[in-house]
Design a protein around this motif. Structure first.
Motif, PDB file in Angstrom:
ATOM      1  N   MET A   1      32.018  42.171  40.938  1.00 48.25           N
ATOM      2  CA  MET A   1      31.023  42.954  40.231  1.00 48.25           C
ATOM      3  C   MET A   1      30.465  43.997  41.202  1.00 48.25           C
ATOM      4  SD  MET A   1      27.660  41.628  38.056  1.00 48.25           S
ATOM      5  CE  MET A   1      28.260  39.986  38.005  1.00 48.25           C
ATOM      6  N   SER A   2      30.317  45.233  40.737  1.00 47.43           N
ATOM      7  CA  SER A   2      29.835  46.307  41.607  1.00 47.43           C
ATOM      8  C   SER A   2      28.326  46.481  41.483  1.00 47.43           C
ATOM      9  CB  SER A   2      30.536  47.615  41.243  1.00 47.43           C
ATOM     10  OG  SER A   2      30.017  48.118  40.036  1.00 47.43           O
ATOM     11  N   LEU A   3      27.772  47.279  42.382  1.00 48.74           N
ATOM     12  CA  LEU A   3      26.336  47.540  42.372  1.00 48.74           C
ATOM     13  C   LEU A   3      25.868  48.239  41.097  1.00 48.74           C
ATOM     14  CD1 LEU A   3      25.375  48.610  45.997  1.00 48.74           C
ATOM     15  CD2 LEU A   3      24.583  46.633  44.717  1.00 48.74           C
ATOM     16  N   SER A   4      26.774  48.909  40.400  1.00 47.79           N
ATOM     17  CA  SER A   4      26.371  49.559  39.150  1.00 47.79           C
ATOM     18  C   SER A   4      25.852  48.530  38.151  1.00 47.79           C
ATOM     19  CB  SER A   4      27.520  50.365  38.556  1.00 47.79           C
ATOM     20  OG  SER A   4      28.589  49.510  38.201  1.00 47.79           O
ATOM     21  N   ALA A   5      26.300  47.273  38.277  1.00 50.38           N
ATOM     22  CA  ALA A   5      25.804  46.214  37.398  1.00 50.38           C
ATOM     23  C   ALA A   5      24.301  46.029  37.552  1.00 50.38           C
ATOM     24  CB  ALA A   5      26.536  44.904  37.688  1.00 50.38           C
ATOM     25  N   LEU A   6      23.799  46.260  38.753  1.00 49.44           N
ATOM     26  CA  LEU A   6      22.369  46.137  39.007  1.00 49.44           C
ATOM     27  C   LEU A   6      21.593  47.165  38.193  1.00 49.44           C
ATOM     28  CD1 LEU A   6      20.124  44.749  40.638  1.00 49.44           C
ATOM     29  CD2 LEU A   6      20.571  46.406  42.463  1.00 49.44           C
ATOM     30  N   CYS A   7      22.017  48.415  38.258  1.00 53.32           N
ATOM     31  CA  CYS A   7      21.332  49.482  37.513  1.00 53.32           C
ATOM     32  C   CYS A   7      21.467  49.273  36.003  1.00 53.32           C
ATOM     33  CB  CYS A   7      21.882  50.838  37.905  1.00 53.32           C
ATOM     34  SG  CYS A   7      21.543  51.257  39.631  1.00 53.32           S
ATOM     35  N   LEU A   8      22.636  48.863  35.567  1.00 55.34           N
ATOM     36  CA  LEU A   8      22.869  48.673  34.140  1.00 55.34           C
ATOM     37  C   LEU A   8      22.041  47.522  33.572  1.00 55.34           C
ATOM     38  CD1 LEU A   8      26.718  49.256  34.023  1.00 55.34           C
ATOM     39  CD2 LEU A   8      24.916  50.796  33.210  1.00 55.34           C
TER      40      LEU A   8
ATOM     41  N   ARG B   1      14.196  50.297  46.124  1.00 56.23           N
ATOM     42  CA  ARG B   1      14.336  49.481  47.335  1.00 56.23           C
ATOM     43  C   ARG B   1      15.364  48.369  47.124  1.00 56.23           C
ATOM     44  NH1 ARG B   1       9.908  45.708  50.388  1.00 56.23           N
ATOM     45  NH2 ARG B   1      11.183  45.319  52.221  1.00 56.23           N
ATOM     46  N   LEU B   2      15.346  47.731  45.961  1.00 55.96           N
ATOM     47  CA  LEU B   2      16.270  46.634  45.689  1.00 55.96           C
ATOM     48  C   LEU B   2      17.718  47.113  45.746  1.00 55.96           C
ATOM     49  CD1 LEU B   2      16.478  43.629  44.948  1.00 55.96           C
ATOM     50  CD2 LEU B   2      16.375  44.324  42.540  1.00 55.96           C
ATOM     51  N   PHE B   3      17.990  48.273  45.153  1.00 58.65           N
ATOM     52  CA  PHE B   3      19.344  48.827  45.191  1.00 58.65           C
ATOM     53  C   PHE B   3      19.763  49.115  46.632  1.00 58.65           C
ATOM     54  CE2 PHE B   3      22.486  52.166  45.236  1.00 58.65           C
ATOM     55  CZ  PHE B   3      23.388  51.759  44.262  1.00 58.65           C
ATOM     56  N   LYS B   4      18.870  49.729  47.393  1.00 60.44           N
ATOM     57  CA  LYS B   4      19.183  50.061  48.791  1.00 60.44           C
ATOM     58  C   LYS B   4      19.433  48.803  49.616  1.00 60.44           C
ATOM     59  CE  LYS B   4      16.694  54.427  48.680  1.00 60.44           C
ATOM     60  NZ  LYS B   4      15.474  55.127  49.078  1.00 60.44           N
TER      61      LYS B   4
ATOM     62  N   LEU C   1      24.119  40.700  45.581  1.00 59.07           N
ATOM     63  CA  LEU C   1      24.039  41.220  44.221  1.00 59.07           C
ATOM     64  C   LEU C   1      23.471  40.157  43.289  1.00 59.07           C
ATOM     65  CD1 LEU C   1      24.477  43.439  42.161  1.00 59.07           C
ATOM     66  CD2 LEU C   1      26.873  42.716  41.976  1.00 59.07           C
ATOM     67  N   GLU C   2      23.870  38.916  43.498  1.00 58.20           N
ATOM     68  CA  GLU C   2      23.355  37.815  42.672  1.00 58.20           C
ATOM     69  C   GLU C   2      21.841  37.691  42.804  1.00 58.20           C
ATOM     70  OE1 GLU C   2      23.606  33.096  43.104  1.00 58.20           O
ATOM     71  OE2 GLU C   2      25.566  34.026  42.693  1.00 58.20           O
TER      72      GLU C   2
END
Length: 169
Positions: free
Chosen positions: A1-8, A77-80, A89-90
């Motif tokens: 799973m990529s970081l884009s999952a976080l934003c989505l 901040r969380l994304f960074k 990511l989890e």
């Protein structure tokens, strides 16, 4: 799973719970209006998008490929922290889920939103604190916990507001 999952899964940078406006370059204002975005003039006349962004649908930007520079450049901040590998990511997704759970619970403790354009939960909670009746002690405590979580993980630390000259600390 990529970081884009976080934003989505998140959408907090667009829903108005982190901040009220996103600055636009002057040359972006007309394009934003053509896309149906709510452009306002800040103090001094600079254009900005009012949050909750009207392009947000189910925590996703419907204009992602054409979003303004301020949106492209933003990273919470969380994304960074996740991008740097300091947070898994989890764990980051768990923080997002906790933020949404707190916001949902806070929303339930507030009077119904009767505005034609929905207001962000944190904005409504802050205004409730200023109202004559004020929220219940439980709702006020929940707002404080929610704000602390948002400050810690998304803003990058407690926000500090300058006092007016001569105002007591």
């Amino acid at each position: 799973m990529s970081l884009s999952a976080l934003c989505l899964r998140c959408g907090l940078c667009c829903d108005g719970n982190l901040f009220s406006h996103v600055a636009l370059r002057p040359d972006e204002a007309d394009s934003a209006r053509r896309h149906g975005l709510d452009v306002e003039a800040l103090v001094g006349g600079a254009p900005a998008l009012r949050q909750c962004c009207t392009a947000l649908s189910h925590r996703r930007c419907t204009l992602y490929a054409e979003r303004p520079e301020g949106c492209r450049a933003y990273g919470c901040r969380l994304f960074k922290e996740a991008a740097a590998g300091r947070v898994s990511l989890e764990d980051a997704l768990a923080v997002v889920d906790r933020a949404h759970a707190l916001l949902s619970a806070l929303n339930e403790g507030l009077p119904p939103d009767t505005d034609a354009r929905p207001s962000p939960v944190m904005e409504r909670a802050r205004f409730a604190d200023l109202s004559e009746d004020g929220p219940s002690p439980e709702t006020r405590a929940l707002r404080e916990r929610t704000e602390a979580l948002l400050d810690e993980h998304f803003h990058g630390g407690p926000r500090r507001f300058s006092l007016a000259p001569g105002e007591p600390e």
